[in-house]
Design a protein around this motif. Structure first.
Motif, short mmCIF file in Angstrom:
data_model
loop_
_atom_site.label_atom_id
_atom_site.label_comp_id
_atom_site.label_asym_id
_atom_site.label_seq_id
_atom_site.Cartn_x
_atom_site.Cartn_y
_atom_site.Cartn_z
N ALA A 34 1.07 -1.38 0.52
CA ALA A 34 -0.52 -0.07 -0.48
C ALA A 34 0.80 1.40 -0.27
CB ALA A 34 -1.28 -0.12 1.31
N LEU A 35 0.96 2.45 -1.37
CA LEU A 35 1.67 3.14 -1.35
C LEU A 35 0.34 4.78 -1.25
CD1 LEU A 35 2.68 0.81 -2.59
CD2 LEU A 35 4.35 3.01 -3.09
N ASN A 36 0.27 5.25 -1.06
CA ASN A 36 0.29 7.17 -1.54
C ASN A 36 0.53 7.97 -2.09
OD1 ASN A 36 -1.84 5.56 1.35
ND2 ASN A 36 -1.83 8.12 1.93
N ARG A 37 1.32 8.72 -1.78
CA ARG A 37 1.93 9.24 -2.97
C ARG A 37 2.79 9.63 -3.10
NH1 ARG A 37 0.02 15.74 -1.36
NH2 ARG A 37 1.03 15.52 -3.70
N VAL A 38 3.16 10.05 -4.35
CA VAL A 38 5.13 9.84 -4.91
C VAL A 38 5.52 11.90 -5.40
CG1 VAL A 38 6.50 8.74 -6.65
CG2 VAL A 38 4.95 7.44 -5.72
N LEU A 39 5.91 11.95 -4.43
CA LEU A 39 5.90 13.26 -4.89
C LEU A 39 7.40 13.52 -6.28
CD1 LEU A 39 6.29 15.02 -1.62
CD2 LEU A 39 3.76 14.35 -3.01
N TRP A 53 4.16 8.14 4.45
CA TRP A 53 2.81 8.37 3.79
C TRP A 53 2.90 9.13 2.49
CZ3 TRP A 53 0.30 12.87 1.74
CH2 TRP A 53 0.52 13.21 2.73
N CYS A 54 4.56 9.46 2.04
CA CYS A 54 5.12 9.78 0.87
C CYS A 54 6.59 9.46 0.24
CB CYS A 54 5.13 11.17 0.68
SG CYS A 54 4.03 12.27 0.77
N LEU A 55 6.41 9.10 -0.59
CA LEU A 55 7.70 8.64 -1.48
C LEU A 55 8.47 9.69 -2.89
CD1 LEU A 55 7.47 4.61 -2.53
CD2 LEU A 55 8.32 6.04 -0.08
N GLY A 56 9.55 9.75 -3.20
CA GLY A 56 10.17 10.60 -4.11
C GLY A 56 10.47 10.24 -5.31
N PRO A 57 10.60 10.27 -5.96
CA PRO A 57 10.53 9.98 -7.22
C PRO A 57 12.29 8.74 -6.82
CG PRO A 57 11.31 11.62 -7.73
CD PRO A 57 10.88 11.91 -6.32
N ASP A 58 13.53 9.14 -5.77
CA ASP A 58 14.14 8.52 -6.42
C ASP A 58 13.72 7.43 -4.68
OD1 ASP A 58 16.16 10.27 -7.71
OD2 ASP A 58 17.07 11.02 -5.80
N SER A 59 13.49 6.83 -4.35
CA SER A 59 13.37 6.37 -3.41
C SER A 59 11.78 5.90 -3.69
CB SER A 59 12.55 6.53 -2.37
OG SER A 59 10.95 7.61 -2.41
N PHE A 60 11.02 5.84 -4.41
CA PHE A 60 9.67 4.66 -5.93
C PHE A 60 11.00 3.97 -6.75
CE2 PHE A 60 6.24 4.65 -9.26
CZ PHE A 60 6.35 3.51 -8.39
N ARG A 61 11.57 4.13 -7.27
CA ARG A 61 12.59 3.75 -8.19
C ARG A 61 13.18 2.62 -6.99
NH1 ARG A 61 15.24 8.12 -10.44
NH2 ARG A 61 16.95 7.87 -9.05
N HIS A 62 13.70 3.02 -6.19
CA HIS A 62 14.39 2.38 -5.33
C HIS A 62 14.21 0.92 -4.85
CE1 HIS A 62 16.87 0.60 -2.03
NE2 HIS A 62 18.35 0.99 -2.60
#
Length: 329
Positions: A34-39, A53-62
């Protein structure tokens, strides 16, 4: 990061890699994340009041890279089927209907050809869903919304929030996180949900929501499926919640060719009332925030998920140590 935190992260990473060498515990396993937002800004996503509850582009890719090395990222239909694959099956779910899904999530998943599932409070409500913790935290953080948030909190008889000072920095973000945690432990949930609902109607948040055209476009691309989201405070005794859920199902049927007969609940509660509410709205299964792997036979209505936070997404060791640490004994 302090020296102690770095040491603990190395320990977690080593433990995770050690356990990854043991393929047997994951044989035939399935789980839902479960994820919410990717800023679009990693530093903004890592602020203390957003880290849960937030990821950034780098953490999402990781996160995707870590999962792809040792798991299969599949559709919800596939994850709910019994299998005997050596690699576990993992499904991605996004709660809320934020516009980040179109701007950040979609390009990354399309490049990797990975499926995902998005759950909306109502496709044409023009408001994304957020928990009361997120709504209050974001409203206090925003310069345009802070004064309105302070007024609503005062009118509700809640403690005064921290002062922003001369600038919004990590210290202020941590103060917001501490304030929200204090409210969670000391205040009535009904009052907090009411304040959050009022904050969500602020025009400053109107452009952060997925619109109907984008929903249809994403679904037609073939990687995204859409379902309904059940608010955490909804119960079978709440007639308005049932009406809202049925209306959400109807709107999805109009917008999407293949809407999900699955909903998500933003609560860790798994009482029979939630199952009855879903059944009354024609929903077959509900994905909750209760932590755990799917257990065969997968024939229950209420299913567990793993909620992904910043620290977990950014460390492969922590991610798999947490996932494997929740395997049934």
């Amino acid at each position: 990061m302090s020296r102690l935190d770095r040491t603990q992260d190395v320990v977690q990473r080593l433990r995770g890699h050690w356990r990854l060498s043991l393929s047997e515990p994951l044989w035939g396993r399935s789980a839902i994340l479960a994820l919410n937002r990717v800023l679009d800004d990693e530093a903004e996503a890592r602020l203390p009041h957003r880290a849960d509850w937030c990821l950034g582009p780098d953490s999402f890719r990781h996160l995707l890279e870590s999962l792809s090395e040792s798991a299969q990222i599949v559709s919800l239909e596939s994850v709910l089927q019994l299998h005997h694959d050596q690699l576990p099956r993992i499904a991605l779910t996004f709660d809320g209907g934020w516009r980040d899904t179109l701007k950040q999530v979609s390009p990354t998943l399309e490049r990797l050809t990975l499926p995902a599932n998005v759950f909306l409070p109502g496709p044409v409500t023009k408001r994304a869903w957020s928990s009361w913790q997120e709504a209050i935290g974001e409203a206090l953080w925003g310069q345009e919304t802070a004064e309105n948030a302070k007024r609503l909190l005062a009118e509700a008889g809640l403690p005064a929030p921290p002062a922003a000072g001369t600038q919004r920095d990590e210290r202020y973000s941590q103060a917001i996180r501490n304030y929200v945690a204090e409210l969670d432990h000391s205040q009535d949930a009904t009052t907090l949900h009411a304040v959050a609902s009022a904050l969500d109607s602020d025009p400053a948040f109107a452009d952060e929501t997925l619109d109907a055209f984008s929903i249809r476009r994403l679904e037609q691309g073939g990687l995204f499926r859409f379902g309904s989201l059940i608010p955490a405070h909804a119960t079978t005794r709440d007639a308005a919640a049932l009406v809202q859920l049925r209306e959400s199902q109807h709107q999805l049927a109009v917008l999407c060719r293949h809407p999900l007969r699955i909903a998500t609940s933003t609560s860790a509660e798994t009482g029979e009332g939630l199952a009855r509410l879903a059944a009354s709205a024609g929903i077959e299964r509900v994905l909750t925030h209760r932590t755990g792997w799917l257990e065969p036979p997968i024939d229950t209505v209420l299913l567990p998920r793993f909620v992904i936070t910043q620290p977990v997404a950014n460390s492969q060791g922590r991610l798999f140590d947490w996932l494997l640490g929740n395997l049934p004994s």
